[in-house]
Design a protein around this motif. Structure first.
Motif, PDB file in Angstrom:
ATOM      1  N   ASP A   1     -11.139  -1.064   1.604  1.00 12.25           N
ATOM      2  CA  ASP A   1     -12.485  -0.563   1.864  1.00 12.25           C
ATOM      3  C   ASP A   1     -12.590   0.946   1.664  1.00 12.25           C
ATOM      4  O   ASP A   1     -13.675   1.510   1.773  1.00 12.25           O
ATOM      5  N   HIS A   2     -11.480   1.605   1.369  1.00 13.70           N
ATOM      6  CA  HIS A   2     -11.456   3.066   1.286  1.00 13.70           C
ATOM      7  C   HIS A   2     -11.139   3.524  -0.140  1.00 13.70           C
ATOM      8  O   HIS A   2     -10.060   3.216  -0.665  1.00 13.70           O
ATOM      9  N   PRO A   3     -12.069   4.252  -0.773  1.00 14.81           N
ATOM     10  CA  PRO A   3     -11.824   4.747  -2.136  1.00 14.81           C
ATOM     11  C   PRO A   3     -10.572   5.608  -2.192  1.00 14.81           C
ATOM     12  O   PRO A   3     -10.317   6.411  -1.300  1.00 14.81           O
ATOM     13  N   GLY A   4      -9.789   5.407  -3.229  1.00 11.18           N
ATOM     14  CA  GLY A   4      -8.564   6.182  -3.407  1.00 11.18           C
ATOM     15  C   GLY A   4      -7.328   5.478  -2.886  1.00 11.18           C
ATOM     16  O   GLY A   4      -6.221   6.001  -3.029  1.00 11.18           O
ATOM     17  N   THR A   5      -7.482   4.298  -2.298  1.00  7.68           N
ATOM     18  CA  THR A   5      -6.324   3.549  -1.837  1.00  7.68           C
ATOM     19  C   THR A   5      -5.468   3.183  -3.039  1.00  7.68           C
ATOM     20  O   THR A   5      -5.971   2.728  -4.051  1.00  7.68           O
ATOM     21  N   GLU A   6      -4.161   3.411  -2.929  1.00 10.33           N
ATOM     22  CA  GLU A   6      -3.246   3.107  -4.025  1.00 10.33           C
ATOM     23  C   GLU A   6      -2.452   1.852  -3.694  1.00 10.33           C
ATOM     24  O   GLU A   6      -1.759   1.798  -2.686  1.00 10.33           O
ATOM     25  N   VAL A   7      -2.568   0.864  -4.557  1.00 13.19           N
ATOM     26  CA  VAL A   7      -1.873  -0.399  -4.387  1.00 13.19           C
ATOM     27  C   VAL A   7      -0.649  -0.388  -5.295  1.00 13.19           C
ATOM     28  O   VAL A   7      -0.736  -0.028  -6.465  1.00 13.19           O
TER      29      VAL A   7
ATOM     30  N   MET B   1       0.842  -1.165   0.000  1.00 13.81           N
ATOM     31  CA  MET B   1       0.000   0.000   0.000  1.00 13.81           C
ATOM     32  C   MET B   1       0.891   1.232   0.000  1.00 13.81           C
ATOM     33  O   MET B   1       1.902   1.265   0.667  1.00 13.81           O
ATOM     34  N   LYS B   2       0.478   2.247  -0.727  1.00 11.27           N
ATOM     35  CA  LYS B   2       1.211   3.505  -0.720  1.00 11.27           C
ATOM     36  C   LYS B   2       0.672   4.378   0.406  1.00 11.27           C
ATOM     37  O   LYS B   2      -0.532   4.511   0.573  1.00 11.27           O
ATOM     38  N   ASN B   3       1.575   4.940   1.160  1.00 14.02           N
ATOM     39  CA  ASN B   3       1.207   5.848   2.240  1.00 14.02           C
ATOM     40  C   ASN B   3       0.680   7.144   1.627  1.00 14.02           C
ATOM     41  O   ASN B   3       1.407   7.829   0.907  1.00 14.02           O
ATOM     42  N   PRO B   4      -0.578   7.504   1.866  1.00 14.66           N
ATOM     43  CA  PRO B   4      -1.125   8.718   1.254  1.00 14.66           C
ATOM     44  C   PRO B   4      -0.481   9.994   1.779  1.00 14.66           C
ATOM     45  O   PRO B   4      -0.595  11.046   1.153  1.00 14.66           O
ATOM     46  N   GLU B   5       0.211   9.911   2.900  1.00 17.81           N
ATOM     47  CA  GLU B   5       0.872  11.086   3.454  1.00 17.81           C
ATOM     48  C   GLU B   5       2.290  11.264   2.923  1.00 17.81           C
ATOM     49  O   GLU B   5       2.898  12.308   3.114  1.00 17.81           O
ATOM     50  N   ALA B   6       2.820  10.258   2.228  1.00 17.00           N
ATOM     51  CA  ALA B   6       4.162  10.348   1.649  1.00 17.00           C
ATOM     52  C   ALA B   6       4.075  11.043   0.294  1.00 17.00           C
ATOM     53  O   ALA B   6       3.117  10.847  -0.449  1.00 17.00           O
ATOM     54  N   PRO B   7       5.073  11.849  -0.039  1.00 18.50           N
ATOM     55  CA  PRO B   7       5.037  12.538  -1.335  1.00 18.50           C
ATOM     56  C   PRO B   7       5.212  11.556  -2.494  1.00 18.50           C
ATOM     57  O   PRO B   7       5.832  10.504  -2.349  1.00 18.50           O
ATOM     58  N   SER B   8       4.654  11.920  -3.640  1.00 18.83           N
ATOM     59  CA  SER B   8       4.790  11.126  -4.860  1.00 18.83           C
ATOM     60  C   SER B   8       5.556  11.935  -5.886  1.00 18.83           C
ATOM     61  O   SER B   8       5.515  13.162  -5.870  1.00 18.83           O
ATOM     62  N   PRO B   9       6.219  11.259  -6.819  1.00 24.04           N
ATOM     63  CA  PRO B   9       6.868  11.999  -7.909  1.00 24.04           C
ATOM     64  C   PRO B   9       5.828  12.761  -8.722  1.00 24.04           C
ATOM     65  O   PRO B   9       4.656  12.382  -8.742  1.00 24.04           O
TER      66      PRO B   9
ATOM     67  N   ARG C   1      -9.190  13.276  -4.388  1.00 24.28           N
ATOM     68  CA  ARG C   1      -9.173  11.878  -4.836  1.00 24.28           C
ATOM     69  C   ARG C   1      -8.277  11.008  -3.949  1.00 24.28           C
ATOM     70  O   ARG C   1      -8.355   9.797  -3.982  1.00 24.28           O
ATOM     71  N   LYS C   2      -7.423  11.645  -3.165  1.00 29.97           N
ATOM     72  CA  LYS C   2      -6.504  10.912  -2.292  1.00 29.97           C
ATOM     73  C   LYS C   2      -7.287  10.261  -1.155  1.00 29.97           C
ATOM     74  O   LYS C   2      -8.241  10.826  -0.637  1.00 29.97           O
ATOM     75  N   VAL C   3      -6.890   9.067  -0.775  1.00 28.71           N
ATOM     76  CA  VAL C   3      -7.593   8.297   0.247  1.00 28.71           C
ATOM     77  C   VAL C   3      -7.522   8.991   1.619  1.00 28.71           C
ATOM     78  O   VAL C   3      -6.517   9.605   1.966  1.00 28.71           O
ATOM     79  N   GLN C   4      -8.622   8.884   2.339  1.00 28.14           N
ATOM     80  CA  GLN C   4      -8.683   9.373   3.717  1.00 28.14           C
ATOM     81  C   GLN C   4      -8.789   8.141   4.614  1.00 28.14           C
ATOM     82  O   GLN C   4      -9.846   7.537   4.734  1.00 28.14           O
ATOM     83  N   LEU C   5      -7.677   7.752   5.216  1.00 29.31           N
ATOM     84  CA  LEU C   5      -7.645   6.545   6.042  1.00 29.31           C
ATOM     85  C   LEU C   5      -7.901   6.868   7.503  1.00 29.31           C
ATOM     86  O   LEU C   5      -7.467   7.915   8.000  1.00 29.31           O
TER      87      LEU C   5
END
Length: 102
Positions: free
Chosen positions: A45-51, A1-9, A18-22
């Motif tokens: 179970d959470h929309p926007g989760t990035e696998v 799983m990608k941490n939604p709080e970590a920066p992406s390129p 659109r980013k997941v709210q966990l």
């Protein structure tokens, strides 16, 4: 799983609303890391989760320490029809394998 709080390129990953709210419990599983295993599966179970799918270079079974040689169930030799007490000819199985429903 990608941490939604970590920066992406740039140009990668979801942005803004659109980013997941966990929930806090799932956010804590990252322990500050950029990625975490899909455990628990409640992430899905959470929309926007990035696998993130990670491939193996040579021998996936050895590199990932997993048994990937599980036998694939086939309708021809399956016992499910007997278990459910229905005839194989009574129920079409093609949609199960093609993903198309009438």
């Amino acid at each position: 799983m990608k941490n939604p709080e970590a920066p992406s390129p740039p140009g990668v990953g979801l942005r803004g609303s659109r980013k997941v709210q966990l929930p806090a419990a799932l956010r804590a599983t990252f322990h500050g890391r950029r990625f975490a295993p899909l455990d628990p599966p409640a992430f899905l179970d959470h929309p926007g989760t990035e696998v993130v799918l990670v491939g193996a270079a040579y021998d996936a079974s050895a590199e990932l320490r997993l048994d990937l040689d599980a036998e694939v169930e086939r309708a021809e030799r399956s016992t499910i029809f007997g278990d459910l007490r229905i005839g194989r000819r009574e129920r079409p199985v093609t949609p199960l394998f093609e993903g198309k429903w009438a």
